[in-house]
Motif scaffolding. Structure first.
Motif, mmCIF file in Angstrom:
data_model
loop_
_atom_site.group_PDB
_atom_site.id
_atom_site.type_symbol
_atom_site.label_atom_id
_atom_site.label_comp_id
_atom_site.label_asym_id
_atom_site.label_seq_id
_atom_site.Cartn_x
_atom_site.Cartn_y
_atom_site.Cartn_z
ATOM 1 N N MET A 145 0.839 -1.187 0.000
ATOM 2 C CA MET A 145 0.000 0.000 0.000
ATOM 3 C C MET A 145 0.884 1.250 0.000
ATOM 4 O O MET A 145 1.866 1.309 0.736
ATOM 5 C CB MET A 145 -0.868 0.006 1.264
ATOM 6 N N LEU A 146 0.503 2.220 -0.849
ATOM 7 C CA LEU A 146 1.241 3.479 -0.890
ATOM 8 C C LEU A 146 0.459 4.531 -0.118
ATOM 9 O O LEU A 146 -0.730 4.757 -0.382
ATOM 10 C CB LEU A 146 1.448 3.923 -2.337
ATOM 11 N N LEU A 147 1.134 5.143 0.820
ATOM 12 C CA LEU A 147 0.515 6.109 1.722
ATOM 13 C C LEU A 147 1.224 7.445 1.544
ATOM 14 O O LEU A 147 2.445 7.483 1.422
ATOM 15 C CB LEU A 147 0.704 5.582 3.149
ATOM 16 N N GLY A 148 0.448 8.519 1.519
ATOM 17 C CA GLY A 148 1.104 9.825 1.408
ATOM 18 C C GLY A 148 0.087 10.906 1.124
ATOM 19 O O GLY A 148 -1.056 10.628 0.742
ATOM 20 N N PRO A 149 0.507 12.160 1.281
ATOM 21 C CA PRO A 149 -0.409 13.281 1.069
ATOM 22 C C PRO A 149 -0.786 13.434 -0.401
ATOM 23 O O PRO A 149 -0.137 12.851 -1.278
ATOM 24 C CB PRO A 149 0.401 14.491 1.559
ATOM 25 N N PRO A 150 -1.812 14.259 -0.697
ATOM 26 C CA PRO A 150 -2.172 14.534 -2.079
ATOM 27 C C PRO A 150 -0.971 15.069 -2.841
ATOM 28 O O PRO A 150 -0.282 15.962 -2.343
ATOM 29 C CB PRO A 150 -3.250 15.616 -1.980
ATOM 30 N N GLY A 151 -0.709 14.514 -4.020
ATOM 31 C CA GLY A 151 0.394 15.001 -4.849
ATOM 32 C C GLY A 151 1.742 14.382 -4.525
ATOM 33 O O GLY A 151 2.745 14.728 -5.146
ATOM 34 N N ALA A 152 1.785 13.442 -3.581
ATOM 35 C CA ALA A 152 3.075 12.847 -3.191
ATOM 36 C C ALA A 152 3.651 11.971 -4.295
ATOM 37 O O ALA A 152 4.841 11.645 -4.271
ATOM 38 C CB ALA A 152 2.911 12.032 -1.914
ATOM 39 N N GLY A 153 2.802 11.575 -5.238
ATOM 40 C CA GLY A 153 3.274 10.706 -6.327
ATOM 41 C C GLY A 153 2.831 9.262 -6.147
ATOM 42 O O GLY A 153 3.377 8.360 -6.778
ATOM 43 N N LYS A 154 1.812 9.034 -5.317
ATOM 44 C CA LYS A 154 1.330 7.663 -5.080
ATOM 45 C C LYS A 154 0.863 7.038 -6.393
ATOM 46 O O LYS A 154 1.194 5.903 -6.715
ATOM 47 C CB LYS A 154 0.159 7.658 -4.075
ATOM 48 N N GLY A 155 0.038 7.791 -7.135
ATOM 49 C CA GLY A 155 -0.506 7.267 -8.395
ATOM 50 C C GLY A 155 0.598 6.997 -9.406
ATOM 51 O O GLY A 155 0.615 5.947 -10.058
ATOM 52 N N THR A 156 1.545 7.925 -9.501
ATOM 53 C CA THR A 156 2.667 7.771 -10.446
ATOM 54 C C THR A 156 3.448 6.501 -10.118
ATOM 55 O O THR A 156 3.723 5.674 -10.992
ATOM 56 C CB THR A 156 3.598 9.007 -10.330
ATOM 57 N N GLN A 157 3.801 6.322 -8.855
ATOM 58 C CA GLN A 157 4.602 5.161 -8.458
ATOM 59 C C GLN A 157 3.790 3.865 -8.505
ATOM 60 O O GLN A 157 4.323 2.813 -8.852
ATOM 61 C CB GLN A 157 5.198 5.371 -7.053
ATOM 62 N N ALA A 158 2.500 3.941 -8.172
ATOM 63 C CA ALA A 158 1.666 2.727 -8.196
ATOM 64 C C ALA A 158 1.564 2.193 -9.625
ATOM 65 O O ALA A 158 1.592 0.979 -9.855
ATOM 66 C CB ALA A 158 0.276 3.018 -7.633
ATOM 67 N N ARG A 159 1.490 3.100 -10.599
ATOM 68 C CA ARG A 159 1.406 2.655 -12.002
ATOM 69 C C ARG A 159 2.716 2.014 -12.445
ATOM 70 O O ARG A 159 2.725 1.020 -13.160
ATOM 71 C CB ARG A 159 1.044 3.827 -12.909
ATOM 72 N N GLY A 213 -2.540 -10.559 -6.108
ATOM 73 C CA GLY A 213 -2.042 -9.459 -5.288
ATOM 74 C C GLY A 213 -2.497 -8.135 -5.867
ATOM 75 O O GLY A 213 -3.086 -8.105 -6.958
ATOM 76 N N PHE A 214 -2.277 -7.061 -5.136
ATOM 77 C CA PHE A 214 -2.691 -5.736 -5.623
ATOM 78 C C PHE A 214 -1.914 -4.651 -4.905
ATOM 79 O O PHE A 214 -1.345 -4.873 -3.840
ATOM 80 C CB PHE A 214 -4.210 -5.531 -5.436
ATOM 81 N N ILE A 215 -1.875 -3.484 -5.575
ATOM 82 C CA ILE A 215 -1.207 -2.310 -4.990
ATOM 83 C C ILE A 215 -2.303 -1.332 -4.608
ATOM 84 O O ILE A 215 -3.054 -0.864 -5.480
ATOM 85 C CB ILE A 215 -0.286 -1.647 -6.033
ATOM 86 N N LEU A 216 -2.411 -1.012 -3.341
ATOM 87 C CA LEU A 216 -3.416 -0.040 -2.904
ATOM 88 C C LEU A 216 -2.829 1.364 -2.971
ATOM 89 O O LEU A 216 -1.708 1.598 -2.513
ATOM 90 C CB LEU A 216 -3.874 -0.347 -1.482
ATOM 91 N N ASP A 217 -3.602 2.275 -3.537
ATOM 92 C CA ASP A 217 -3.145 3.665 -3.739
ATOM 93 C C ASP A 217 -4.267 4.582 -3.244
ATOM 94 O O ASP A 217 -5.337 4.632 -3.829
ATOM 95 C CB ASP A 217 -2.853 3.820 -5.248
#
Ligand code: AP5
Length: 218
Positions: free
Chosen positions: A1-15, A77-81
């Motif tokens: 799971m990727l945790l972080g504030p808005p704009g931290a890049g969670k979506g970018t890294q999860a992809r 498995g899955f990546i939670l974002d």
């Protein structure tokens, strides 16, 4: 799971991680935006919260997540974002996946200072057709306003307006940041610096996931 504030890049890294590992990215924000676009009853209710930068009620989000996790492609498995976003959601998730004998392997918190978050969010553009993401300065498309991958139109998210971003940062600090302590106690948390290029952040993320990514690919 990727945790972080808005704009931290969670979506970018999860992809990036999704493409590297071949497991789906499950992003609560994307699921909610799809429901809003389709104008489902859930989407209509959720949009009033999203437009104000507030969290959507747990029952709506949990319903979407439960449906998504139950799909065939998530069995490997899955990546939670962007989910869970509160200790209450984390407890609900543990029960939901625990019933299937599954638990989170790892939580990685991506740390980025507020002033950089605002820069990233204000320059973000998303493709209306394939959801590919760009940044007007850091990752611009070849032709302004047009997606490199599918030719779709790029748009700015409504909740990326400055006032709404400030509210989202406040909600993060009050409700989501406590998850760092929660997962730290459970012993599955790593924290990484989210500053630098996406490639640099990816290297740190892979370092934090060392062993896990190889194990999943074997
Ligand atoms: P959601 O869609 O989850 O948004 P968020 O968490 O606020 O995160 P963002 O998507 O803004 O940022 P990100 O960390 O993914 O960064 P990104 O990779 O895009 O949630 C939206 C709303 O939905 C919430 O406010 C809430 O209302 C609702 N919601 C969602 N989940 C919920 C839940 N569980 N419970 C209740 N409500 C929920 O990057 C940002 C920009 O920076 C991009 O332009 C990118 O190209 C650029 N960038 C990325 N990495 C770098 C880098 N290293 N250097 C330079 N630029 C970079």
């Amino acid at each position: 799971m990727l945790l972080g504030p808005p704009g931290a890049g969670k979506g970018t890294q999860a992809r990036i991680l999704r493409d590297r590992c071949g497991i789906p990215q499950i992003a609560s924000g994307d699921l909610l935006r799809a429901a809003v676009m389709e104008k489902t009853a859930l989407g209509v209710e959720a949009s009033s919260y999203m437009d104000r930068g507030q969290l959507v009620p747990d029952d709506l989000v949990l319903r979407l997540i439960a449906e998504r996790i139950a799909r065939e492609d998530a069995r490997v498995g899955f990546i939670l974002d962007g989910f869970p976003r509160s200790v209450k959601q984390a407890e609900a998730l543990a029960l939901m996946i625990g019933a299937q004998g599954v638990a989170l392997d790892k939580v990685v918190a991506v740390n980025v200072p507020d002033e950089e978050l605002v820069k990233r969010i204000s320059g973000r553009r998303t493709c209306a057709k394939c959801q590919a993401m760009y940044h007007v300065v850091f990752e611009p498309p070849r032709v302004a306003g047009v997606c490199d991958k599918c030719g779709g139109e790029l748009y700015q998210r409504e909740d990326d307006a400055e006032e709404t971003v400030r509210e989202r940062l406040k909600v993060y600090a009050e409700t989501t940041r406590p998850l760092i302590e929660h997962y730290g106690r459970i012993g599955i948390l790593s924290q990484i610096d989210g500053l630098g290029t996406p490639d640099e952040v990816e290297r740190r993320l892979l370092g934090a996931l060392d062993g896990l990514v190889r194990a999943k690919r074997a």
